[in-house]
Write an enzyme that holds these catalytic residues in place. Structure first.
Site, short mmCIF file in Angstrom:
data_model
loop_
_atom_site.label_atom_id
_atom_site.label_comp_id
_atom_site.label_asym_id
_atom_site.label_seq_id
_atom_site.Cartn_x
_atom_site.Cartn_y
_atom_site.Cartn_z
CG ASN A 11 0.45 -3.44 2.65
OD1 ASN A 11 0.60 -2.65 1.72
ND2 ASN A 11 -0.40 -4.45 2.62
CD1 TRP A 12 3.19 2.43 4.46
CD2 TRP A 12 3.71 4.08 3.03
NE1 TRP A 12 4.27 3.11 4.98
CE2 TRP A 12 4.60 4.12 4.12
CE3 TRP A 12 3.85 5.02 2.00
CZ2 TRP A 12 5.62 5.08 4.20
CZ3 TRP A 12 4.87 5.96 2.09
CH2 TRP A 12 5.74 5.99 3.18
CE LYS A 13 -3.54 -3.20 3.71
NZ LYS A 13 -4.71 -3.88 4.24
CG HIS A 99 -1.98 -8.03 0.76
ND1 HIS A 99 -3.34 -7.83 0.78
CD2 HIS A 99 -1.52 -7.62 1.96
CE1 HIS A 99 -3.68 -7.33 1.96
NE2 HIS A 99 -2.59 -7.18 2.70
CD GLU A 101 -5.95 -5.30 1.11
OE1 GLU A 101 -5.07 -4.54 0.66
OE2 GLU A 101 -6.29 -5.30 2.32
CD GLU A 169 -1.16 -9.44 5.88
OE1 GLU A 169 -0.83 -8.48 6.58
OE2 GLU A 169 -1.57 -9.31 4.72
N GLY A 175 -7.75 -5.07 8.55
CA GLY A 175 -8.51 -3.83 8.56
C GLY A 175 -9.81 -3.88 9.35
CB SER A 215 -6.45 -5.80 13.24
OG SER A 215 -7.46 -5.57 12.26
N GLY A 236 -0.87 -2.66 8.22
CA GLY A 236 -1.51 -1.77 7.26
C GLY A 236 -1.87 -0.44 7.92
N GLY A 237 -3.09 -0.36 8.44
CA GLY A 237 -3.61 0.89 9.01
C GLY A 237 -2.65 1.58 9.96
P1 PGA Z 1 -4.18 -3.96 8.66
O1 PGA Z 1 -3.62 -4.54 7.27
O2 PGA Z 1 -3.01 -3.82 9.60
O3 PGA Z 1 -4.79 -2.64 8.32
O4 PGA Z 1 -5.18 -4.95 9.16
C1 PGA Z 1 -2.61 -5.50 7.26
C2 PGA Z 1 -2.33 -5.92 5.83
O5 PGA Z 1 -3.27 -6.06 5.04
O6 PGA Z 1 -1.16 -6.14 5.46
#
Ligand code: PGA
Length: 252
Positions: A11-13, A99, A101, A169, A175, A215, A236-237
């Site tokens: 997930n590149w966001k 998601h 977010e 999640e 994050g 994470s 994500g990250g």
């Molecule tokens: P993260 O994000 O790996 O940076 O914690 C995961 C996500 O929000 O899908």
């Protein structure tokens, strides 16, 4: 691990410009081609505007491309939104919906997420439906309640293992570098599969992939991905660097 094919999803966001997207997706495609047959499926989900760049960059490899959101309606007066059919047309096979977010930034309810997932499924996309508790909910002992409610409310009736992936999640793990213990992750995943069975039947639930997200990184991936009810990761990250994301996949 089971017959369910492990899905490693990035997930590149809201990250990357076109040159970054080309280098990242292209670098992963090179790794995938060099690796030959692998025991996982790989998915990258760039921002909508970079989807064509990513689709071009992964061409000729087995890597799939997905969106990060879609609208619940087929088309029309929804400025700034993207229809599921447009994602499909652009070369996507998947779309993330719900998601945390988006639930927070855009006030998306379970009902909205369910409608988006249904739109994705109707248009031939696999819906990656995200759920997860906040830290306050966890501290209040409500983790299972919250995730059970989200499964009941966010998964469309008639969903199948072929058109649906669940991503658990924990919001507090996204994050932050913090994760639940492996035992906690397995407990929640097993619970989610049980709730999913009530919704779509035991057979489909047994075949449906449930990803862990929050994470996940090259250091903790091996342990998390080895859990009985963890069928991949939503990352994500650590999905923004070729070496890190590939290392997560290689730990399958
Ligand atoms: P993260 O994000 O790996 O940076 O914690 C995961 C996500 O929000 O899908």
């Amino acid at each position: 691990m089971s017959a369910r094919r492990v899905l490693i999803a990035g997930n590149w966001k809201m990250n990357c410009l076109s040159a970054d997207a080309k280098a990242l997706a292209g670098g992963l495609a090179d790794k995938m081609k060099a690796a030959g047959a692998v025991n996982f499926e790989m998915l990258v989900c760039p921002p909508a505007v970079l989807i064509p760049t990513a689709v071009d960059a992964v061409a000729g490899s087995a890597i799939k491309v997905g969106g990060q959101d879609c609208h619940m309606n087929a088309k029309g007066a929804h400025t700034g939104d993207t229809a599921a059919a447009q994602l499909k047309d652009a070369g996507c096979g998947y779309v993330i919906v719900g998601h945390s977010e988006r639930r927070t930034d855009h006030g998306e309810s379970d009902e909205v997420v369910k409608a988006k997932a249904a739109a994705a499924q109707t248009n031939g996309l696999v819906a990656v439906i995200c759920i997860g508790e906040t830290e306050a909910q966890r501290d209040a002992g409500k983790t299972l309640d919250v995730n059970g409610t989200q499964i009941a409310g966010s998964v469309p009736d008639g969903s199948t293992a072929a058109n649906t992936v669940i991503a658990y999640e924990p919001v507090w793990a996204i994050g932050t570098g913090r994760t639940p213990t492996s035992a906690e992750v397995q407990d929640v995943h097993a619970f989610i599969r049980g709730e999913l069975a009530k919704k779509i039947g035991a057979d489909e639930a047994a075949k449906t992939r449930i990803l862990y997200g929050g994470s996940m990184n090259p250091k903790n991936a091996k342990e998390l991905l080895a859990l009985a009810d963890v069928d991949g990761g939503l990352i994500g990250g650590a999905s923004l660097k070729v070496e890190d994301f590939w290392a997560v996949a290689e730990s399958v």
